[in-house]
Motif scaffolding. Structure first.
Motif, PDB file in Angstrom:
ATOM      1  N   UNK B  19      -0.286   0.905  -7.635  1.00  0.00           N
ATOM      2  CA  UNK B  19      -1.571   0.939  -7.069  1.00  0.00           C
ATOM      3  C   UNK B  19      -1.708   2.476  -6.662  1.00  0.00           C
ATOM      4  N   UNK B  20      -2.352   3.393  -7.548  1.00  0.00           N
ATOM      5  CA  UNK B  20      -2.610   4.680  -7.126  1.00  0.00           C
ATOM      6  C   UNK B  20      -4.090   4.968  -6.734  1.00  0.00           C
ATOM      7  N   UNK B  21      -4.053   5.260  -5.564  1.00  0.00           N
ATOM      8  CA  UNK B  21      -5.165   5.511  -4.648  1.00  0.00           C
ATOM      9  C   UNK B  21      -5.653   7.039  -4.612  1.00  0.00           C
ATOM     10  N   UNK B  22      -6.572   7.529  -5.208  1.00  0.00           N
ATOM     11  CA  UNK B  22      -6.900   8.932  -4.982  1.00  0.00           C
ATOM     12  C   UNK B  22      -8.130   8.627  -3.866  1.00  0.00           C
ATOM     13  N   UNK B  23      -7.970   9.088  -2.571  1.00  0.00           N
ATOM     14  CA  UNK B  23      -8.694   8.744  -1.720  1.00  0.00           C
ATOM     15  C   UNK B  23     -10.067   9.484  -1.796  1.00  0.00           C
ATOM     16  N   UNK B  24     -11.206   8.537  -1.675  1.00  0.00           N
ATOM     17  CA  UNK B  24     -12.729   9.410  -1.791  1.00  0.00           C
ATOM     18  C   UNK B  24     -12.740   9.758  -3.161  1.00  0.00           C
ATOM     19  N   UNK B  25     -12.302   9.012  -4.319  1.00  0.00           N
ATOM     20  CA  UNK B  25     -12.265   9.551  -5.592  1.00  0.00           C
ATOM     21  C   UNK B  25     -13.634   9.587  -6.245  1.00  0.00           C
ATOM     22  N   UNK B  26     -14.375   8.500  -5.894  1.00  0.00           N
ATOM     23  CA  UNK B  26     -15.945   8.540  -6.376  1.00  0.00           C
ATOM     24  C   UNK B  26     -16.632   9.853  -6.037  1.00  0.00           C
ATOM     25  N   UNK B  27     -17.515  10.180  -7.009  1.00  0.00           N
ATOM     26  CA  UNK B  27     -18.153  11.518  -6.638  1.00  0.00           C
ATOM     27  C   UNK B  27     -19.726  11.457  -6.911  1.00  0.00           C
ATOM     28  N   UNK B 242       5.139 -10.204  -2.851  1.00  0.00           N
ATOM     29  CA  UNK B 242       5.488  -8.890  -3.423  1.00  0.00           C
ATOM     30  C   UNK B 242       6.300  -7.947  -2.359  1.00  0.00           C
ATOM     31  N   UNK B 243       7.247  -7.445  -2.681  1.00  0.00           N
ATOM     32  CA  UNK B 243       8.109  -6.537  -1.712  1.00  0.00           C
ATOM     33  C   UNK B 243       7.443  -5.106  -2.118  1.00  0.00           C
ATOM     34  N   UNK B 244       6.793  -4.594  -1.046  1.00  0.00           N
ATOM     35  CA  UNK B 244       5.643  -3.583  -1.182  1.00  0.00           C
ATOM     36  C   UNK B 244       6.048  -2.325  -0.488  1.00  0.00           C
ATOM     37  N   UNK B 245       6.026  -1.226  -1.110  1.00  0.00           N
ATOM     38  CA  UNK B 245       6.153   0.102  -0.332  1.00  0.00           C
ATOM     39  C   UNK B 245       5.123   0.973  -0.463  1.00  0.00           C
ATOM     40  N   UNK B 246       4.996   1.600   0.488  1.00  0.00           N
ATOM     41  CA  UNK B 246       3.852   2.577   0.532  1.00  0.00           C
ATOM     42  C   UNK B 246       4.096   4.269   0.684  1.00  0.00           C
ATOM     43  N   UNK B 247       3.772   4.789  -0.241  1.00  0.00           N
ATOM     44  CA  UNK B 247       4.134   6.126  -0.537  1.00  0.00           C
ATOM     45  C   UNK B 247       2.933   7.080  -0.058  1.00  0.00           C
ATOM     46  N   UNK B 248       2.790   7.366   1.024  1.00  0.00           N
ATOM     47  CA  UNK B 248       1.658   8.208   1.658  1.00  0.00           C
ATOM     48  C   UNK B 248       2.126   9.211   2.654  1.00  0.00           C
ATOM     49  N   UNK B 286      11.326  -2.074  -5.100  1.00  0.00           N
ATOM     50  CA  UNK B 286      10.435  -2.831  -4.669  1.00  0.00           C
ATOM     51  C   UNK B 286       9.465  -3.259  -6.102  1.00  0.00           C
ATOM     52  N   UNK B 287       8.472  -4.217  -5.883  1.00  0.00           N
ATOM     53  CA  UNK B 287       7.850  -4.921  -6.942  1.00  0.00           C
ATOM     54  C   UNK B 287       6.519  -4.166  -6.870  1.00  0.00           C
ATOM     55  N   UNK B 288       6.062  -3.585  -5.808  1.00  0.00           N
ATOM     56  CA  UNK B 288       4.613  -3.014  -5.664  1.00  0.00           C
ATOM     57  C   UNK B 288       4.774  -1.767  -4.856  1.00  0.00           C
ATOM     58  N   UNK B 289       4.076  -0.764  -5.578  1.00  0.00           N
ATOM     59  CA  UNK B 289       3.908   0.481  -4.676  1.00  0.00           C
ATOM     60  C   UNK B 289       2.541   0.949  -4.546  1.00  0.00           C
ATOM     61  N   UNK B 290       2.310   1.204  -3.287  1.00  0.00           N
ATOM     62  CA  UNK B 290       0.945   1.770  -3.041  1.00  0.00           C
ATOM     63  C   UNK B 290       1.123   3.283  -2.784  1.00  0.00           C
ATOM     64  N   UNK B 291       0.601   4.051  -3.734  1.00  0.00           N
ATOM     65  CA  UNK B 291       0.703   5.480  -3.577  1.00  0.00           C
ATOM     66  C   UNK B 291      -0.595   6.169  -3.423  1.00  0.00           C
TER      67      UNK B 291
END
Lengths: 402, 402
Positions: B19-27, B242-248, B286-291
């Protein structure tokens, strides 16, 4: 009632509604960028209906949830399957025509093979074929338990269904299948005090069944699962004011239809043309027809992309018979997706076509296919929302408020 | 559990989800008819993924609601922020790595400047910079209250977080910030009887803090706000298997991730390329990555349209590293919109791209941008609905019913 706010709005109408369900209709392209089964099929009639009607996609249960056929049909019929958890015993029994009434307790049965100590050595009795199982089920029909009535019916291969009918019965009973071999089948154990008498009655039935089956080579034991009662769903007549008929070949779909009060029409044959002939014959007797085509799903489950295409084309070719009856509302959709690529049911949205010449506001779509449905003006809607639309287009709802 | 009906359907899978989140992506376009930041950016990789995948728009919380980053991420993670009101104290503490456990009571702290009578003359202690505040926070760490354990950590500038740990603590305590100058900070006052002891313990802590801070030129007082305990959210492991990791990079996002049981991976650097390198390093674990990419939002808040375009392009350029890992499911989206034109978060729907080569049903869209997403076949969906879709495409859900 599935839609409390609709029932007071119901009004009489002579309109005829047909819900044509191609089981597992939704598909996937085999190769990236390719066409789905429905997009590949030559469907001139459905494409014409798509031009004249309106397209959309339904979410069968909730986003991401892959439905079984029972819950998927319940949703199309307007009953939320997350609210109405229909016990498998009731579904299976209703499916084979056992009349499960309120207060009855139904269960699914499996024959199993026991060794001389009564331990299970095969949980499915060697998967004995239907013709072997039918006479064994006949023996079970002889069992009588004082104070209650029991009915038993064969389902398929090693599976059967049993219904117990009497006063003060309750379905809160654990499965008797231990889910392993090397141990004896479990006794029926109530998990609520109100079901203790029912469990005792079922244990009597099980004891007698053991004696009846003792000399069987394979099916000398049994387990029971999914104890359930009638789910108490409001009937189509009460909920929608519709006299409804089910035209389906497979027991499961007949079962769900019976649970919502549809009349199940029995007939010979299983082609779309034969099903539509039954529809024509019953046309004057009902307001609403649920017509179920099974083979789209079967082909999808088999991974047979071209087979599914051919079934869709055979349905298309037969639709003129249906249109000749001048239905007021025709819905063509699936209960869920069964992409040949996945060889299984899936969670993908389902193509939905609504044709109602007197009242539909057509959109800009010109073919019946997944991409067109995704761009159709109905948008993505829960399958649950479709019955109210169908009633509206059937001119069967009064105005809400003044 | 966020989705009661999903948990029983979970099944094991080796699939990898990003899950790749570009913060505030919508413009928004600066001029009518113009392009948004995302539409202006040259994103050949994301455009290819858009062609192969499926597009839609998410509604972060409810239509018209502009979300803060905490609630927006909670929704993406599948926890309804209108149901799970996470106290800011818990969020802030978790964000800076303070371990807020069930039963702990956390609060946000502000340094303030008091006059000789103890009245507030500056509610933010002259916004003292981080390097000035850190040694002051160190002094607070020396405070000991009998019967409980306290932990204090600096957040940013004049802000810190404090957690109290012990038995029978409760968070129903009013803020001690009077929200005005010329008066003294308030005492901690419980608004439920169960929290009276905790309020008394916090008042002891505040008294000691006043003595510790007495000789500070600016930060000679403090106020506490947002008393809160662990929100008791089901973990990703329990809810989704899900074994989940946060990369932030930023504490806030680490905090929300910790509260749903993700492991927060610590690393140096803050470019997309560096974040994806961390992803590659942790891939097998991990199974799930939040980036999380922060700078899209920062540029939007600064009103820097071109800066936001450049950040989006830098993410696009780095994605091949991610694709080289062969994820089964890749989502590229934002938590909310932050149009440079508005210089703030906004309520607009958020572009959403789901790529899952084995199972996605592609739509007709060919670029990743707001207009394309608005025409994508996923339609407009609540951000809350996306986790079930992601689990489905990760082949991590069994069929519902039969």
């Amino acid at each position: 009632m599935p839609f409390e706010y609709l029932t007071p709005l119901l009004r009489d109408s002579e309109s005829k509604i047909v819900l044509l369900v191609l089981d597992g209709l939704g598909g996937l392209p085999i190769d990236p960028g390719g066409k789905t089964e429905l997009e590949s099929a030559q469907t001139p009639i459905m494409d014409k209906l798509a031009r004249e009607g309106i397209l959309g996609q339904t979410i069968p249960i909730r986003p991401g949830v892959t439905p079984g056929s029972g819950p998927a049909h319940l949703a199309l019929f307007g009953y939320d399957p997350l609210v109405h958890d229909i016990g498998r015993g009731a579904l299976e029994s209703a499916g084979v025509g056992l009349d499960v009434r309120k207060g009855d307790v139904a269960a699914r049965g499996n024959f199993c093979t026991l060794d001389e100590n009564g331990n299970i050595i095969d949980r499915r009795a060697g998967r004995i074929p239907t013709e072997e199982a039918i006479p064994v089920v006949e023996k079970l029909k002889s069992i009588q338990i004082p104070g209650v009535e029991t009915e038993v019916r064969h389902v398929k291969e090693y599976r059967f269904a049993v219904v117990m009918r009497g006063v003060d019965l309750a379905p809160e009973i654990e499965d008797t299948d231990p889910q392993q071999t090397g141990v004896t089948p479990l006794r029926a154990v109530a998990f609520s005090p109100g079901a203790e008498r029912t469990a005792a009655l079922y244990n009597q039935w099980i004891s007698q069944a053991r004696r009846v089956l003792a000399d069987q080579p394979k099916a000398n034991g049994l387990t029971l699962r999914g104890f359930a009662t009638h789910p108490g769903l409001a009937s189509y007549q009460d909920a929608y004011g519709l006299k409804a008929a089910c035209i389906a070949v497979y027991p499961m779909y007949k079962g769900v239809s019976r649970l919502v009060g549809m009349d199940v029409i029995e007939f010979d044959g299983d082609s779309p043309q034969e099903e539509f002939a039954v529809l024509a014959r019953m046309w004057d007797d009902y307001d609403f027809f649920f017509v179920h085509i099974k083979k789209t799903d079967s082909m999808g489950e088999d991974g047979d992309f071209q087979g599914k295409v051919k079934v869709i084309e055979s349905v298309d070719a037969a639709i003129p018979t249906l249109l000749g009856l001048n239905p007021d509302v025709l819905v063509i959709t699936g209960d869920h997706s069964t992409p040949a690529k996945l060889r299984s049911h899936s969670w993908h949205p389902v193509p939905f076509l609504l044709w109602a010449p007197a009242s539909v506001r057509p959109d800009t779509q010109s073919e019946f296919g997944e991409r067109n449905c995704a761009s159709g003006s109905l948008g993505n809607i829960p399958a649950l929302d479709t019955m109210p639309l169908v009633l509206a287009h059937g001119m069967r709802l009064n105005k809400f408020g003044a």
